[in-house]
Design an enzyme around this catalytic site. Structure first.
Site, PDB file in Angstrom:
ATOM      1  N   PRO A 128     -46.083  12.138 -14.333  1.00  0.00           N
ATOM      2  CA  PRO A 128     -46.329  13.498 -13.827  1.00  0.00           C
ATOM      3  C   PRO A 128     -45.206  14.476 -14.185  1.00  0.00           C
ATOM      4  O   PRO A 128     -45.467  15.636 -14.473  1.00  0.00           O
ATOM      5  CB  PRO A 128     -46.438  13.294 -12.310  1.00  0.00           C
ATOM      6  CG  PRO A 128     -46.945  11.889 -12.159  1.00  0.00           C
ATOM      7  CD  PRO A 128     -46.321  11.114 -13.295  1.00  0.00           C
ATOM      8  N   ASN A 129     -43.967  14.013 -14.181  1.00  0.00           N
ATOM      9  CA  ASN A 129     -42.850  14.935 -14.445  1.00  0.00           C
ATOM     10  C   ASN A 129     -42.163  14.714 -15.790  1.00  0.00           C
ATOM     11  O   ASN A 129     -41.143  15.342 -16.075  1.00  0.00           O
ATOM     12  CB  ASN A 129     -41.812  14.847 -13.317  1.00  0.00           C
ATOM     13  CG  ASN A 129     -42.393  15.353 -12.013  1.00  0.00           C
ATOM     14  OD1 ASN A 129     -43.068  16.384 -11.986  1.00  0.00           O
ATOM     15  ND2 ASN A 129     -42.202  14.607 -10.952  1.00  0.00           N
ATOM     16  N   GLY A 339     -70.731  34.407 -32.772  1.00  0.00           N
ATOM     17  CA  GLY A 339     -70.811  35.523 -31.824  1.00  0.00           C
ATOM     18  C   GLY A 339     -71.236  35.070 -30.443  1.00  0.00           C
ATOM     19  O   GLY A 339     -70.741  34.058 -29.926  1.00  0.00           O
ATOM     20  N   GLU A 363     -50.519  12.998 -27.530  1.00  0.00           N
ATOM     21  CA  GLU A 363     -49.678  12.199 -28.446  1.00  0.00           C
ATOM     22  C   GLU A 363     -48.573  13.043 -29.082  1.00  0.00           C
ATOM     23  O   GLU A 363     -48.184  12.839 -30.230  1.00  0.00           O
ATOM     24  CB  GLU A 363     -50.533  11.470 -29.493  1.00  0.00           C
ATOM     25  CG  GLU A 363     -51.483  10.479 -28.808  1.00  0.00           C
ATOM     26  CD  GLU A 363     -52.020   9.383 -29.686  1.00  0.00           C
ATOM     27  OE1 GLU A 363     -51.312   8.965 -30.613  1.00  0.00           O
ATOM     28  OE2 GLU A 363     -53.141   8.947 -29.424  1.00  0.00           O
ATOM     29  N   THR A 365     -47.037  17.239 -28.401  1.00  0.00           N
ATOM     30  CA  THR A 365     -47.492  18.611 -28.654  1.00  0.00           C
ATOM     31  C   THR A 365     -47.105  19.050 -30.079  1.00  0.00           C
ATOM     32  O   THR A 365     -46.259  18.415 -30.734  1.00  0.00           O
ATOM     33  CB  THR A 365     -46.808  19.576 -27.664  1.00  0.00           C
ATOM     34  OG1 THR A 365     -45.380  19.440 -27.856  1.00  0.00           O
ATOM     35  CG2 THR A 365     -47.153  19.251 -26.223  1.00  0.00           C
TER      36      THR A 365
HETATM   37  N1  COS Z   1     -39.435   5.041 -34.634  1.00  0.00           N
HETATM   38  C1  COS Z   1     -38.497   4.172 -34.185  1.00  0.00           C
HETATM   39  N2  COS Z   1     -37.475   4.534 -33.380  1.00  0.00           N
HETATM   40  C2  COS Z   1     -37.414   5.811 -32.994  1.00  0.00           C
HETATM   41  C3  COS Z   1     -38.355   6.765 -33.413  1.00  0.00           C
HETATM   42  C4  COS Z   1     -39.396   6.341 -34.274  1.00  0.00           C
HETATM   43  N3  COS Z   1     -40.333   7.191 -34.712  1.00  0.00           N
HETATM   44  N4  COS Z   1     -38.048   7.962 -32.864  1.00  0.00           N
HETATM   45  C5  COS Z   1     -36.937   7.768 -32.139  1.00  0.00           C
HETATM   46  N5  COS Z   1     -36.566   6.473 -32.228  1.00  0.00           N
HETATM   47  C6  COS Z   1     -35.369   5.861 -31.620  1.00  0.00           C
HETATM   48  C7  COS Z   1     -34.118   6.604 -32.070  1.00  0.00           C
HETATM   49  O1  COS Z   1     -33.639   6.098 -33.281  1.00  0.00           O
HETATM   50  C8  COS Z   1     -33.171   6.354 -30.918  1.00  0.00           C
HETATM   51  O2  COS Z   1     -32.572   5.101 -31.055  1.00  0.00           O
HETATM   52  P1  COS Z   1     -30.982   4.911 -30.668  1.00  0.00           P
HETATM   53  O3  COS Z   1     -30.804   5.431 -29.271  1.00  0.00           O
HETATM   54  O4  COS Z   1     -30.760   3.431 -30.792  1.00  0.00           O
HETATM   55  O5  COS Z   1     -30.229   5.723 -31.675  1.00  0.00           O
HETATM   56  C9  COS Z   1     -34.096   6.281 -29.708  1.00  0.00           C
HETATM   57  O6  COS Z   1     -35.414   6.010 -30.204  1.00  0.00           O
HETATM   58  C10 COS Z   1     -34.147   7.560 -28.922  1.00  0.00           C
HETATM   59  O7  COS Z   1     -34.547   8.588 -29.807  1.00  0.00           O
HETATM   60  P2  COS Z   1     -34.167  10.108 -29.578  1.00  0.00           P
HETATM   61  O8  COS Z   1     -32.685  10.200 -29.323  1.00  0.00           O
HETATM   62  O9  COS Z   1     -34.718  10.894 -30.693  1.00  0.00           O
HETATM   63  O10 COS Z   1     -34.909  10.422 -28.197  1.00  0.00           O
HETATM   64  P3  COS Z   1     -35.249  11.770 -27.477  1.00  0.00           P
HETATM   65  O11 COS Z   1     -35.145  11.556 -26.019  1.00  0.00           O
HETATM   66  O12 COS Z   1     -34.450  12.877 -28.070  1.00  0.00           O
HETATM   67  O13 COS Z   1     -36.811  11.975 -27.785  1.00  0.00           O
HETATM   68  C11 COS Z   1     -38.754  12.692 -28.931  1.00  0.00           C
HETATM   69  C12 COS Z   1     -37.344  12.112 -29.033  1.00  0.00           C
HETATM   70  C13 COS Z   1     -38.748  14.093 -28.337  1.00  0.00           C
HETATM   71  C14 COS Z   1     -39.255  12.757 -30.361  1.00  0.00           C
HETATM   72  C15 COS Z   1     -39.651  11.750 -28.076  1.00  0.00           C
HETATM   73  O14 COS Z   1     -39.283  11.759 -26.719  1.00  0.00           O
HETATM   74  C16 COS Z   1     -41.113  12.107 -28.148  1.00  0.00           C
HETATM   75  O15 COS Z   1     -41.783  11.754 -29.114  1.00  0.00           O
HETATM   76  N6  COS Z   1     -41.593  12.806 -27.123  1.00  0.00           N
HETATM   77  C17 COS Z   1     -43.035  13.071 -27.035  1.00  0.00           C
HETATM   78  C18 COS Z   1     -43.703  11.961 -26.355  1.00  0.00           C
HETATM   79  C19 COS Z   1     -45.167  12.017 -26.602  1.00  0.00           C
HETATM   80  O16 COS Z   1     -45.633  12.159 -27.709  1.00  0.00           O
HETATM   81  N7  COS Z   1     -45.908  11.876 -25.514  1.00  0.00           N
HETATM   82  C20 COS Z   1     -47.332  11.928 -25.587  1.00  0.00           C
HETATM   83  C21 COS Z   1     -47.892  10.641 -25.182  1.00  0.00           C
HETATM   84  S1  COS Z   1     -49.604  10.901 -25.093  1.00  0.00           S
HETATM   85  S2  COS Z   1     -50.331   9.276 -25.508  1.00  0.00           S
END
Ligand code: COS
Length: 380
Positions: A128-129, A339, A363, A365
């Site tokens: 949720p958050n 339309g 998955e 935004t």
């Molecule tokens: N494949 C493998 N490892 C990955 C990866 C990928 N595509 N993306 C990130 N990682 C790893 C990083 O390498 C990092 O590892 P280390 O800590 O060992 O260096 C770790 O995961 C954390 O990555 P990062 O620091 O980039 O994390 P953030 O918290 O900054 O988040 C985003 C990155 C924003 C990209 C991620 O939180 C995300 O995808 N958010 C959206 C989530 C989403 O799509 N939700 C919808 C679900 S609906 S089904």
């Protein structure tokens, strides 16, 4: 570079088209109106091999490649984004997570049932958050002897209610530790595990969405997927592939909106001629056609990289970002071209627009895709 569909893709496209025309199109308006998730249609798609599309035959799947999976989703998206979303989530997320990261025992136990449609799969990362900022999740699992005790909630979960099995990502370590999240397999009926349907959605209304609630749910250690603490990275890899499936679905929705617009524009007459003869409409169709083709090329490129086991984080994000925005633009233009009729449920345009909007959110935004793309571009 060969841009032709291969024989498998032609066969899959025809099979999905035939199925969708017979089983989905006659019902889609009712399902949309009632927010009805057609479990029985999912089961039939399981029989056709659409619920374990890229899972190898040894685990009961169809053994197709990722671009063949993309082809199936494009065809489904042309008809119903909601049903398409359910197929994408089932294949890419729950089934994919167990296939790519599960033990041999877990694969043998769950994949044949998921691939056949006996089990419907769900996957829970969001709470949720915590949506985009997935790392800050609050749901926890604490070790208790041979088990884990899970408490918390997961939100916006496709098949949260009807799912027989769910893969959920849960905190087992410190907050903000990227090695502090673990993936668990949860089965329907585990004491303390419940779900509540989330209704009144704008689009993809034939796809079920729910909140999962965990109250002291005892889960055996055997249900941990892969290593304890590796769940976040597993989830990111799963989303890399899942985003290609949302891109594919977006291409289908966009193409469906475009094809309906061409048909309408040729039939509808104003000022003594079909509206397709007016440049204002013809140019809209030209823009839609160009963007749909470009979105498909990006999507098949990402699928090719996945098939060939190359890194596709950036290309998957390109495809998901671009194709989902194209789907919204095409849905919007379809309404405009039709339309007043386009603004009613009697014509398909408004549903394409409503379904398309989810593709820019689920998955990850569009904004998160730009985070992923820019980080990839800028990393040294
Ligand atoms: N494949 C493998 N490892 C990955 C990866 C990928 N595509 N993306 C990130 N990682 C790893 C990083 O390498 C990092 O590892 P280390 O800590 O060992 O260096 C770790 O995961 C954390 O990555 P990062 O620091 O980039 O994390 P953030 O918290 O900054 O988040 C985003 C990155 C924003 C990209 C991620 O939180 C995300 O995808 N958010 C959206 C989530 C989403 O799509 N939700 C919808 C679900 S609906 S089904």
């Amino acid at each position: 570079m060969n841009f032709d569909l291969n024989e498998n893709q032609k066969m899959i496209a025809q099979m999905v088209r035939d199925f969708a025309e017979k089983e989905i199109r006659p019902n889609l308006n009712q399902w949309d109106k009632d927010e009805y998730f057609p479990v029985e249609t999912m089961k039939k798609m399981g029989e056709l091999g659409l619920l374990g599309i890229y899972i190898p035959e040894q685990y009961g799947g169809s053994g197709f490649t990722y671009d063949e999976y993309v082809t199936a989703l494009i065809e489904l998206g042309k008809v119903c984004g909601g049903v398409g979303l359910s197929v994408a989530a089932h294949n890419s997320l729950c089934t994919g997570h167990i296939y790519y990261h599960g033990s041999e025992e877990q694969k043998m136990k769950y994949l044949p049932k998921l691939a056949s449609g006996e089990f419907i799969g769900a996957w829970g990362l969001t709470e949720p958050n915590t949506g985009s900022d997935a790392m800050r999740m609050k749901t926890t699992a604490v070790r208790d002897g041979d088990d884990w005790i899970i408490n918390g909630a997961k939100n916006w979960i496709t098949h949260g209610l009807s799912g027989d099995v769910a893969v959920v990502l849960v905190r087992t370590g410190e907050e903000l530790d990227s090695n502090g999240i673990t993936a668990f397999i949860i089965e329907k009926g585990m004491p303390g595990f419940s779900a509540v349907k989330i209704g009144d959605k704008l689009g993809v209304r034939a796809s079920e969405t729910a909140e999962l609630i965990f109250e002291n749910v005892r889960v055996p250690n055997a249900n941990v997927i892969g290593e304890v603490g590796q769940g976040f990275k597993q989830a990111m890899q799963i989303l890399d592939g899942g985003r290609i499936s949302i891109a594919a679905l977006s291409c289908g929705v966009a193409r469906g909106a475009y094809e309906a617009s061409v048909k309408y524009a040729k039939e509808r007459e104003q000022f003594g001629k079909p509206i397709s003869h007016f440049q204002a409409i013809a140019f809209k169709l030209a823009d839609m056609a160009t963007e749909v083709e470009a979105a498909e090329l990006l999507t098949f490129q990402a699928a090719y990289l996945k098939n060939t086991k190359q890194s596709m984080t950036r290309q998957g994000a390109y495809a998901k970002y671009y194709a989902s925005e194209v789907a919204v633009r095409c849905g919007n233009e379809a309404v405009q071209i039709m339309g007043g009729y386009g603004y009613t449920r009697e014509y398909p345009a408004e549903k394409f627009l409503r379904d398309a909007k989810l593709m820019t959110i689920g998955e990850g935004t569009s904004e998160i895709q730009k985070v992923v793309i820019s980080r990839e571009i800028l990393k040294s």
